[in-house]
Design a protein around this motif. Structure first.
Motif, PDB file in Angstrom:
ATOM      1  N   SER A 131       0.674  -0.918   0.261  1.00  0.00           N
ATOM      2  CA  SER A 131      -0.005  -0.033   0.126  1.00  0.00           C
ATOM      3  C   SER A 131       0.897   1.265   0.083  1.00  0.00           C
ATOM      4  O   SER A 131       0.502   2.149  -0.585  1.00  0.00           O
ATOM      5  N   GLN A 166      -5.538 -13.433   2.297  1.00  0.00           N
ATOM      6  CA  GLN A 166      -5.660 -12.459   2.255  1.00  0.00           C
ATOM      7  C   GLN A 166      -4.710 -11.500   1.668  1.00  0.00           C
ATOM      8  O   GLN A 166      -4.940 -10.521   1.077  1.00  0.00           O
ATOM      9  N   ALA A 169      -5.995 -11.922  -1.916  1.00  0.00           N
ATOM     10  CA  ALA A 169      -7.182 -11.092  -2.186  1.00  0.00           C
ATOM     11  C   ALA A 169      -6.886  -9.492  -2.234  1.00  0.00           C
ATOM     12  O   ALA A 169      -7.331  -8.845  -2.992  1.00  0.00           O
ATOM     13  N   SER A 170      -5.821  -9.091  -1.589  1.00  0.00           N
ATOM     14  CA  SER A 170      -5.604  -7.659  -1.734  1.00  0.00           C
ATOM     15  C   SER A 170      -5.014  -7.527  -2.955  1.00  0.00           C
ATOM     16  O   SER A 170      -4.898  -6.500  -3.521  1.00  0.00           O
ATOM     17  N   VAL A 172      -5.597  -9.032  -5.814  1.00  0.00           N
ATOM     18  CA  VAL A 172      -6.563  -9.050  -6.915  1.00  0.00           C
ATOM     19  C   VAL A 172      -7.175  -7.470  -6.667  1.00  0.00           C
ATOM     20  O   VAL A 172      -7.457  -6.995  -7.797  1.00  0.00           O
ATOM     21  N   GLU A 173      -7.435  -7.151  -5.566  1.00  0.00           N
ATOM     22  CA  GLU A 173      -8.199  -5.680  -5.402  1.00  0.00           C
ATOM     23  C   GLU A 173      -7.037  -4.607  -5.906  1.00  0.00           C
ATOM     24  O   GLU A 173      -7.497  -3.532  -6.564  1.00  0.00           O
ATOM     25  N   LEU A 176      -7.301  -4.584  -9.780  1.00  0.00           N
ATOM     26  CA  LEU A 176      -8.668  -3.927 -10.138  1.00  0.00           C
ATOM     27  C   LEU A 176      -8.308  -2.317  -9.802  1.00  0.00           C
ATOM     28  O   LEU A 176      -9.252  -1.595 -10.839  1.00  0.00           O
ATOM     29  N   ARG A 177      -7.933  -1.967  -8.759  1.00  0.00           N
ATOM     30  CA  ARG A 177      -7.743  -0.533  -8.784  1.00  0.00           C
ATOM     31  C   ARG A 177      -6.748  -0.069  -9.800  1.00  0.00           C
ATOM     32  O   ARG A 177      -7.066   1.158 -10.217  1.00  0.00           O
ATOM     33  N   TRP A 181      -7.174  -5.585 -15.764  1.00  0.00           N
ATOM     34  CA  TRP A 181      -8.217  -6.591 -15.604  1.00  0.00           C
ATOM     35  C   TRP A 181      -7.702  -8.135 -15.870  1.00  0.00           C
ATOM     36  O   TRP A 181      -7.987  -8.936 -15.175  1.00  0.00           O
ATOM     37  N   ALA A 184      -5.659  -9.132 -12.844  1.00  0.00           N
ATOM     38  CA  ALA A 184      -6.652  -9.656 -11.945  1.00  0.00           C
ATOM     39  C   ALA A 184      -7.112 -10.746 -11.952  1.00  0.00           C
ATOM     40  O   ALA A 184      -7.144 -11.704 -10.860  1.00  0.00           O
ATOM     41  N   SER A 188      -6.234 -14.228  -9.842  1.00  0.00           N
ATOM     42  CA  SER A 188      -7.242 -15.024  -9.348  1.00  0.00           C
ATOM     43  C   SER A 188      -7.144 -16.520  -9.579  1.00  0.00           C
ATOM     44  O   SER A 188      -7.385 -17.518  -8.712  1.00  0.00           O
TER      45      SER A 188
END
Length: 213
Positions: A131, A166, A169-170, A172-173, A176-177, A181, A184, A188
């Motif tokens: 992040s 987690q 999942a983070s 992938v998010e 997407l941000r 695509w 992502a 997945s």
């Protein structure tokens, strides 16, 4: 006798008048270690003023450093405290010291043993580090490399499979941000792919399988 009492009263009043009316001088004496702050020499007075400003600057600097110093003490007592590592990184970010925030997270990844971790999940170390790259440094590729280290390179010895989930999942998010695509979708798919035999051999002591299936 009355005359003697009057003389004693006059003497006491004289002593009271000679006493300082405030503790400011004594406070400065303690701060500066100087018992002779007040002086008739203009040059010495100027030097004393400079000493006061220097002492106040030092005190202000120490006060600003207090949260970091306290945090360091707590981490020395227990280097596996995830929450304190996250707090350290946040303190650096509030001071606009992005490089130091990144360094703190890298140190945390090396120091925290997943089996001994407390006050937070080890996966948050990677997620927070990614992040920082994404938001503070505006370095999407740098953030992507952090997720790869955690998810595909299996750099860290996660004990709980949920930690790895987690991270995926983070990741992938994040893609997407970034409006990536295809990336992502690829992440997945990777997250539900079974571990290969080679990965099980080389990383048998780790969570070497993907857990989002």
């Amino acid at each position: 006798d009355d005359d003697d009492d009057d003389d004693d009263d006059d003497s006491n009043e004289a002593q009271i008048k000679q006493e300082p009316t405030s503790d400011s001088t004594s406070d400065l004496d303690i701060l500066l270690g100087d018992k002779n702050i007040q002086t008739a020499d203009p040059q010495q007075s100027q030097n004393s003023s400079a000493d006061v400003e220097l002492a106040l600057a030092r005190a202000e600097y120490l006060m600003s450093r207090r949260p970091l110093l306290l945090n360091r003490v707590l981490l020395r007592q227990n280097p596996h405290n995830v929450g304190e590592w996250l707090k350290r990184s946040q303190l650096y970010q509030t001071q606009a010291k992005t490089r130091m925030a990144i360094t703190a997270m890298e140190e945390a990844i090396k120091a925290v043993d997943a089996k001994k971790s407390l006050n937070g999940s080890p996966c948050t170390l990677y997620i927070t580090l990614a992040s920082i790259y994404e938001t503070s440094k505006k370095d999407a590729e740098g953030a992507r490399q952090i997720y790869k280290r955690a998810c595909t390179d299996l750099e860290y010895d996660f004990v709980d499979a949920d930690d790895l989930a987690q991270c995926f999942a983070s990741w992938v998010e994040f893609e997407l941000r970034q409006e990536q695509w295809d990336n992502a979708l690829s992440v997945s798919r990777t997250s539900i792919a079974p571990a290969t035999a080679s990965s099980e051999k080389t990383k048998s002591n780790r969570v070497s399988y993907y857990v989002l299936s």
